[in-house]
Design a protein around this motif. Structure first.
Motif, PDB file in Angstrom:
ATOM      1  N   ASN A  41       0.838  -1.185   0.000  1.00  0.00           N
ATOM      2  CA  ASN A  41       0.000   0.000   0.000  1.00  0.00           C
ATOM      3  C   ASN A  41       0.874   1.236   0.000  1.00  0.00           C
ATOM      4  N   LEU A  42       0.503   2.213  -0.795  1.00  0.00           N
ATOM      5  CA  LEU A  42       1.122   3.527  -0.749  1.00  0.00           C
ATOM      6  C   LEU A  42       0.207   4.376   0.117  1.00  0.00           C
ATOM      7  N   LEU A  43       0.753   4.885   1.204  1.00  0.00           N
ATOM      8  CA  LEU A  43      -0.046   5.601   2.187  1.00  0.00           C
ATOM      9  C   LEU A  43       0.523   6.985   2.438  1.00  0.00           C
ATOM     10  N   ARG A  44      -0.345   7.869   2.867  1.00  0.00           N
ATOM     11  CA  ARG A  44       0.135   9.188   3.265  1.00  0.00           C
ATOM     12  C   ARG A  44      -0.522   9.565   4.584  1.00  0.00           C
ATOM     13  N   LEU A  45       0.321  10.051   5.490  1.00  0.00           N
ATOM     14  CA  LEU A  45      -0.173  10.663   6.723  1.00  0.00           C
ATOM     15  C   LEU A  45      -0.053  12.168   6.537  1.00  0.00           C
ATOM     16  N   PRO A  46      -1.148  12.913   6.682  1.00  0.00           N
ATOM     17  CA  PRO A  46      -1.074  14.371   6.564  1.00  0.00           C
ATOM     18  C   PRO A  46      -0.207  14.960   7.687  1.00  0.00           C
ATOM     19  N   PRO A  47       0.249  16.199   7.537  1.00  0.00           N
ATOM     20  CA  PRO A  47       1.076  16.834   8.573  1.00  0.00           C
ATOM     21  C   PRO A  47       0.438  16.728   9.952  1.00  0.00           C
ATOM     22  N   GLY A  48       1.258  16.318  10.923  1.00  0.00           N
ATOM     23  CA  GLY A  48       0.803  16.231  12.299  1.00  0.00           C
ATOM     24  C   GLY A  48      -0.051  15.033  12.647  1.00  0.00           C
ATOM     25  N   ARG A  49      -0.432  14.214  11.692  1.00  0.00           N
ATOM     26  CA  ARG A  49      -1.264  13.028  11.961  1.00  0.00           C
ATOM     27  C   ARG A  49      -0.372  11.841  12.261  1.00  0.00           C
ATOM     28  N   GLY A  50      -0.969  10.790  12.793  1.00  0.00           N
ATOM     29  CA  GLY A  50      -0.184   9.620  13.124  1.00  0.00           C
ATOM     30  C   GLY A  50      -1.020   8.369  13.204  1.00  0.00           C
ATOM     31  N   ILE A  51      -0.357   7.296  13.487  1.00  0.00           N
ATOM     32  CA  ILE A  51      -0.993   6.006  13.745  1.00  0.00           C
ATOM     33  C   ILE A  51      -0.601   5.632  15.163  1.00  0.00           C
ATOM     34  N   GLU A  52      -1.602   5.475  16.010  1.00  0.00           N
ATOM     35  CA  GLU A  52      -1.354   5.214  17.421  1.00  0.00           C
ATOM     36  C   GLU A  52      -0.587   3.919  17.641  1.00  0.00           C
ATOM     37  N   GLU A  53      -0.010   3.814  18.815  1.00  0.00           N
ATOM     38  CA  GLU A  53       0.774   2.628  19.164  1.00  0.00           C
ATOM     39  C   GLU A  53      -0.083   1.375  19.027  1.00  0.00           C
ATOM     40  N   HIS A  54       0.500   0.362  18.415  1.00  0.00           N
ATOM     41  CA  HIS A  54      -0.191  -0.901  18.193  1.00  0.00           C
ATOM     42  C   HIS A  54       0.844  -2.006  18.026  1.00  0.00           C
ATOM     43  N   THR A  55       0.371  -3.227  18.033  1.00  0.00           N
ATOM     44  CA  THR A  55       1.212  -4.404  17.822  1.00  0.00           C
ATOM     45  C   THR A  55       0.538  -5.295  16.800  1.00  0.00           C
ATOM     46  N   ASP A  56       1.284  -5.735  15.808  1.00  0.00           N
ATOM     47  CA  ASP A  56       0.772  -6.737  14.871  1.00  0.00           C
ATOM     48  C   ASP A  56       1.428  -8.052  15.264  1.00  0.00           C
ATOM     49  N   LEU A  57       0.628  -8.960  15.764  1.00  0.00           N
ATOM     50  CA  LEU A  57       1.174 -10.236  16.248  1.00  0.00           C
ATOM     51  C   LEU A  57       1.391 -11.249  15.143  1.00  0.00           C
ATOM     52  N   ARG A  58       0.862 -10.982  13.926  1.00  0.00           N
ATOM     53  CA  ARG A  58       0.915 -11.990  12.870  1.00  0.00           C
ATOM     54  C   ARG A  58       1.916 -11.722  11.764  1.00  0.00           C
ATOM     55  N   LEU A  59       2.185 -10.460  11.453  1.00  0.00           N
ATOM     56  CA  LEU A  59       2.941 -10.174  10.235  1.00  0.00           C
ATOM     57  C   LEU A  59       4.143  -9.262  10.464  1.00  0.00           C
ATOM     58  N   ASP A  60       5.220  -9.550   9.765  1.00  0.00           N
ATOM     59  CA  ASP A  60       6.324  -8.612   9.611  1.00  0.00           C
ATOM     60  C   ASP A  60       5.889  -7.587   8.573  1.00  0.00           C
ATOM     61  N   VAL A  61       6.353  -6.347   8.729  1.00  0.00           N
ATOM     62  CA  VAL A  61       6.024  -5.282   7.781  1.00  0.00           C
ATOM     63  C   VAL A  61       7.310  -4.574   7.378  1.00  0.00           C
ATOM     64  N   LEU A  62       7.435  -4.304   6.096  1.00  0.00           N
ATOM     65  CA  LEU A  62       8.510  -3.453   5.587  1.00  0.00           C
ATOM     66  C   LEU A  62       7.869  -2.122   5.243  1.00  0.00           C
TER      67      LEU A  62
END
Length: 161
Positions: A41-62
């Motif tokens: 996925n190509l994603l964009r976070l707008p200025p000042g936005r974020g993704i809250e703390e989380h854990t993915d127990l199933r997958l590695d992510v690059l």
């Protein structure tokens, strides 16, 4: 047996980033080839936005930052992010992303998640399973792995719950 397909160009990510407003958040492009074993996925976070703390127990992510910048917060500290940095987020690691003043465009690649199944979750023998619709992202359809998640780990969209 799956039919093998030849290598081919599937996206011009630079063009996709340039075509979207810097204030646009969420998924700008998704790998949609049939028979794939990867999600990208190509994603964009707008200025000042974020993704809250989380854990993915199933997958590695690059995760590869393509434009803008921000920071990655993990249990071991904060890592600044800038264009052309690549991050490996191993399964089980806690992480949060925050975009900087210019926002952040990034590519996320991971093994394809299995589809959602109807029925009781593993380990539930009697009774009805809880409805998980409040944990399904309205933008990209991913299921949040944490009950308290308020934002999608994949695209940053707010969850209904």
């Amino acid at each position: 047996m799956r039919e093998q397909q030849g290598a081919r160009l599937v996206a011009d990510l630079g063009r996709a980033l340039a075509a979207a407003s810097p204030q646009t958040g969420g998924a700008l492009w998704r790998l949609a080839e049939s028979g794939r074993d990867l999600d990208a996925n190509l994603l964009r976070l707008p200025p000042g936005r974020g993704i809250e703390e989380h854990t993915d127990l199933r997958l590695d992510v690059l995760l590869v930052v393509l434009e803008g910048g921000g920071e990655l917060r993990t249990e071991s500290g904060t890592q600044p992010l800038r264009p052309v940095t690549a991050l490996w987020l191993p399964k089980g690691s806690r992480r949060a992303l925050a975009a900087g003043a210019d926002g952040m465009g990034y590519l996320s690649v991971h093994p394809r998640r299995p589809g959602l199944a109807i029925g009781a979750p593993p380990g539930v023998e009697d009774g009805e399973s809880a409805c998980l619709l409040d944990r399904v992202c309205p933008e990209c359809g991913r299921l949040a792995t944490e009950r308290a998640a308020r934002f999608c780990w994949n695209c940053g969209s707010a969850l209904a719950g």
